[in-house]
Design a protein around this motif. Structure first.
Motif, short mmCIF file in Angstrom:
data_model
loop_
_atom_site.label_atom_id
_atom_site.label_comp_id
_atom_site.label_asym_id
_atom_site.label_seq_id
_atom_site.Cartn_x
_atom_site.Cartn_y
_atom_site.Cartn_z
N ALA A 77 0.15 -1.36 -0.25
CA ALA A 77 0.23 -0.22 0.04
C ALA A 77 0.75 1.01 -0.53
N GLY A 78 0.56 2.34 -0.34
CA GLY A 78 1.30 4.01 0.30
C GLY A 78 1.29 4.25 -1.84
N VAL A 79 1.94 5.22 -1.86
CA VAL A 79 2.39 5.53 -3.54
C VAL A 79 3.13 4.54 -3.96
N ALA A 80 2.69 4.65 -5.62
CA ALA A 80 3.00 3.59 -6.60
C ALA A 80 3.91 4.29 -7.62
N GLY A 151 2.59 8.82 -13.68
CA GLY A 151 3.04 8.25 -13.48
C GLY A 151 2.93 7.91 -11.50
N ARG A 152 1.99 8.16 -10.57
CA ARG A 152 2.55 7.81 -9.80
C ARG A 152 1.16 7.45 -9.12
N VAL A 153 0.31 7.09 -8.66
CA VAL A 153 -1.05 6.36 -7.85
C VAL A 153 -0.86 6.04 -6.37
N LEU A 154 -1.78 6.35 -5.81
CA LEU A 154 -2.03 5.46 -4.25
C LEU A 154 -2.81 3.88 -4.64
N ILE A 155 -1.96 3.24 -3.86
CA ILE A 155 -2.55 1.81 -3.32
C ILE A 155 -3.35 2.18 -2.79
#
Length: 169
Positions: A77-80, A151-155
């Motif tokens: 989890a978190g920012v990927a 380019g970034r996503v929160l999981i």
């Protein structure tokens, strides 16, 4: 269809991974001053990040690459950082042995929803078992995928109902 008709309609979609051959190939239209491509259309429609191949890739390789990508994307989890994740997957397939690739494709075939996909994945895996050198060492294989957009996503954490973690733009 015009861009205005779809603009923002996919704003709740954080990531779209296109794995069909040359999904990111640009096409020039002499009537316009811009390139037309599917990733750009998806970004206009509101998708946060699009990952797509620039040239034709084999179906079995696309299944293998995409499986590795989602395995890593949903691992925590978190920012990927999706560009870093693509590089990581590219490094993995570049170093992957033929046996390892064939084994993974066999596992994917076992989960296939239709018999045609099952047969194609098994056949591709059997094809890979022939030979000794790493099968995906050439950049043709591992350099196909590009990242467009944020380019970034929160999981978010995995949910208690057993479903996969969700991504948020």
């Amino acid at each position: 269809m015009h861009a205005q008709a779809v603009e923002g309609s996919l704003r709740n979609c954080a990531v779209a991974v296109l794995s069909s051959c040359q999904s990111a190939a640009m096409r020039m239209d002499p009537r316009l001053d811009e390139c037309l491509d599917l990733p750009s259309a998806l970004i206009i429609a509101g998708v946060g990040t699009v990952i797509a191949p620039m040239w034709p890739i084999e179906e079995g390789f696309a299944a293998l690459w995409t499986d590795l990508f989602y395995e890593r994307l949903t691992a925590g989890a978190g920012v990927a950082d999706l560009a870093a994740l693509v590089r990581e997957v590219n490094h993995t397939v570049r170093a992957m042995s033929r046996d390892s690739a064939a084994e993974r494709l066999s596992a994917l075939a076992g989960g296939a929803q239709d018999s045609a996909a099952y047969i194609r994945l098994l056949a591709y895996g059997q094809h890979l078992e022939r030979g000794t050198e790493p099968v995906f060492a050439h950049p043709w294989w591992w350099a196909a995928f590009l990242v467009y957009g944020r380019g970034r996503v929160l999981i978010e954490e995995g949910r208690s109902d057993g479903k996969h973690p969700r991504a948020h733009p």
